[in-house]
Design a protein around this motif. Structure first.
Motif, PDB file in Angstrom:
ATOM      1  N   ASP A  60      36.512  33.054  49.014  1.00 17.02           N
ATOM      2  CA  ASP A  60      37.449  34.132  48.687  1.00 17.02           C
ATOM      3  C   ASP A  60      37.196  34.810  47.344  1.00 17.02           C
ATOM      4  O   ASP A  60      37.828  35.824  47.044  1.00 17.02           O
ATOM      5  N   TYR A  61      36.300  34.273  46.523  1.00 20.75           N
ATOM      6  CA  TYR A  61      36.035  34.842  45.205  1.00 20.75           C
ATOM      7  C   TYR A  61      34.892  34.080  44.546  1.00 20.75           C
ATOM      8  O   TYR A  61      34.510  32.987  44.986  1.00 20.75           O
ATOM      9  N   ALA A  62      34.383  34.651  43.467  1.00 25.24           N
ATOM     10  CA  ALA A  62      33.449  33.959  42.575  1.00 25.24           C
ATOM     11  C   ALA A  62      33.933  34.236  41.156  1.00 25.24           C
ATOM     12  O   ALA A  62      34.411  35.332  40.856  1.00 25.24           O
ATOM     13  N   VAL A  63      33.832  33.243  40.281  1.00 32.91           N
ATOM     14  CA  VAL A  63      34.281  33.402  38.895  1.00 32.91           C
ATOM     15  C   VAL A  63      33.157  32.976  37.966  1.00 32.91           C
ATOM     16  O   VAL A  63      32.525  31.938  38.164  1.00 32.91           O
ATOM     17  N   LEU A  97      35.574  36.631  31.158  1.00 32.12           N
ATOM     18  CA  LEU A  97      35.740  36.209  32.551  1.00 32.12           C
ATOM     19  C   LEU A  97      35.367  37.356  33.474  1.00 32.12           C
ATOM     20  O   LEU A  97      35.783  38.492  33.249  1.00 32.12           O
ATOM     21  N   ALA A  98      34.609  37.041  34.505  1.00 31.45           N
ATOM     22  CA  ALA A  98      34.291  38.017  35.540  1.00 31.45           C
ATOM     23  C   ALA A  98      34.662  37.398  36.877  1.00 31.45           C
ATOM     24  O   ALA A  98      34.228  36.291  37.196  1.00 31.45           O
ATOM     25  N   VAL A  99      35.484  38.103  37.635  1.00 32.98           N
ATOM     26  CA  VAL A  99      35.889  37.649  38.961  1.00 32.98           C
ATOM     27  C   VAL A  99      35.305  38.621  39.980  1.00 32.98           C
ATOM     28  O   VAL A  99      35.597  39.817  39.932  1.00 32.98           O
ATOM     29  N   ASP A 100      34.471  38.093  40.832  1.00 28.33           N
ATOM     30  CA  ASP A 100      34.002  38.893  41.954  1.00 28.33           C
ATOM     31  C   ASP A 100      34.994  38.629  43.073  1.00 28.33           C
ATOM     32  O   ASP A 100      34.937  37.594  43.741  1.00 28.33           O
ATOM     33  N   GLY A 101      35.946  39.513  43.211  1.00 26.11           N
ATOM     34  CA  GLY A 101      37.021  39.347  44.171  1.00 26.11           C
ATOM     35  C   GLY A 101      38.037  40.460  43.995  1.00 26.11           C
ATOM     36  O   GLY A 101      37.891  41.315  43.116  1.00 26.11           O
ATOM     37  N   ARG A 102      39.060  40.424  44.831  1.00 27.91           N
ATOM     38  CA  ARG A 102      40.110  41.435  44.796  1.00 27.91           C
ATOM     39  C   ARG A 102      41.368  40.841  44.181  1.00 27.91           C
ATOM     40  O   ARG A 102      41.840  39.797  44.622  1.00 27.91           O
ATOM     41  N   MET A 103      41.933  41.514  43.167  1.00 29.59           N
ATOM     42  CA  MET A 103      43.093  41.013  42.447  1.00 29.59           C
ATOM     43  C   MET A 103      44.092  42.141  42.212  1.00 29.59           C
ATOM     44  O   MET A 103      43.703  43.254  41.876  1.00 29.59           O
ATOM     45  N   THR A 104      45.377  41.835  42.362  1.00 30.71           N
ATOM     46  CA  THR A 104      46.421  42.776  41.977  1.00 30.71           C
ATOM     47  C   THR A 104      46.525  42.798  40.457  1.00 30.71           C
ATOM     48  O   THR A 104      45.980  41.928  39.768  1.00 30.71           O
ATOM     49  N   ARG A 152      35.823  44.393  44.954  1.00 30.47           N
ATOM     50  CA  ARG A 152      35.006  44.767  46.115  1.00 30.47           C
ATOM     51  C   ARG A 152      35.789  44.557  47.407  1.00 30.47           C
ATOM     52  O   ARG A 152      36.332  43.490  47.649  1.00 30.47           O
ATOM     53  N   ALA A 153      35.804  45.567  48.227  1.00 26.95           N
ATOM     54  CA  ALA A 153      36.588  45.559  49.467  1.00 26.95           C
ATOM     55  C   ALA A 153      36.102  44.531  50.476  1.00 26.95           C
ATOM     56  O   ALA A 153      36.852  44.151  51.383  1.00 26.95           O
ATOM     57  N   ASP A 154      34.871  44.033  50.353  1.00 24.15           N
ATOM     58  CA  ASP A 154      34.362  43.087  51.349  1.00 24.15           C
ATOM     59  C   ASP A 154      34.868  41.657  51.143  1.00 24.15           C
ATOM     60  O   ASP A 154      34.597  40.790  51.981  1.00 24.15           O
ATOM     61  N   TRP A 155      35.622  41.403  50.084  1.00 23.48           N
ATOM     62  CA  TRP A 155      36.255  40.089  49.943  1.00 23.48           C
ATOM     63  C   TRP A 155      37.495  40.069  50.841  1.00 23.48           C
ATOM     64  O   TRP A 155      38.292  41.012  50.817  1.00 23.48           O
ATOM     65  N   PRO A 156      37.693  39.006  51.625  1.00 22.76           N
ATOM     66  CA  PRO A 156      38.764  39.009  52.625  1.00 22.76           C
ATOM     67  C   PRO A 156      40.178  38.916  52.053  1.00 22.76           C
ATOM     68  O   PRO A 156      41.126  39.374  52.680  1.00 22.76           O
ATOM     69  N   LEU A 157      40.340  38.362  50.889  1.00 23.49           N
ATOM     70  CA  LEU A 157      41.671  38.061  50.370  1.00 23.49           C
ATOM     71  C   LEU A 157      41.978  38.900  49.141  1.00 23.49           C
ATOM     72  O   LEU A 157      41.149  39.007  48.230  1.00 23.49           O
ATOM     73  N   LEU A 158      43.177  39.485  49.097  1.00 24.17           N
ATOM     74  CA  LEU A 158      43.678  40.137  47.888  1.00 24.17           C
ATOM     75  C   LEU A 158      44.529  39.108  47.163  1.00 24.17           C
ATOM     76  O   LEU A 158      45.562  38.669  47.678  1.00 24.17           O
TER      77      LEU A 158
END
Length: 192
Positions: A60-63, A97-104, A152-158
């Protein structure tokens, strides 16, 4: 909050007097031909060879976390202590910190809080004390956290949250704790 292309952690001498740190960073970015509006710049008196890196990837993400940590001006928040209108004492803990994922937006704020808590836990577990009053330190007087999220929109989870009860927050906390502790120990080893 703004879009960034890069984050730079800039070494300054321990006697650096930062009357105008924004101008100093701006000049360096110009020298390095980096766009000011797309770059976050941090200053540290910790030698960059003591930077510590930790990273983790899930479905769901990479950190990615990079920390430079020195505690020569350790301090405890929430108590009466000497303060200044401008700070120039070295000893900063910088956390990138870098998160490859979708976050509010709420998750972004949560992640910064979680990172700060993890930094404090690392300091306390290493026995770092406020240089002025001898109490357990919660940080230094000049700490900074920069958090970037790819969105990135291709991550399944917000991710709506990133506190310590969430998978993402747990990862952020573990990585920050590890990187801050490693960098503090490496920098302290040089001073011995």
């Amino acid at each position: 909050m703004r879009k960034l292309r890069q984050v730079v952690n800039i070494y300054v001498d321990k006697h650096y007097r930062c009357d105008e740190p924004e101008n100093d960073i701006r000049q360096l970015l110009q020298e390095w031909d980096l766009p000011e509006q797309e770059t976050a710049g941090l200053l540290t008196a910790v030698r960059l060879r003591y930077a510590a890196v930790a990273e983790e990837r899930t479905n769901d993400y990479a950190v990615f976390c990079c920390a430079t940590a020195g505690a020569s001006n350790s301090a405890r928040a929430g108590v009466q202590r000497t303060t200044f209108p401008a700070l120039w004492t070295p000893g900063t803990i910088n956390i990138l910190l870098a998160v490859d994922g979708r976050m509010t937006d709420a998750a972004l704020v949560n992640a910064v809080i979680t990172a700060t808590e993890a930094k404090t836990a690392a300091l306390q577990d290493l026995g770092v004390l406020d240089a002025e009053n001898g109490l357990a330190a919660t940080g230094t007087t000049t700490d900074a956290v920069v958090l970037g999220a790819s969105q990135r929109a291709d991550w399944p989870l917000l991710h709506a949250y990133a506190g310590t009860a969430t998978d993402l927050g747990g990862t952020v906390g573990r990585l920050v704790y590890a990187a801050v502790g490693e960098s503090l120990c490496a920098a302290a080893g040089e001073r011995r």
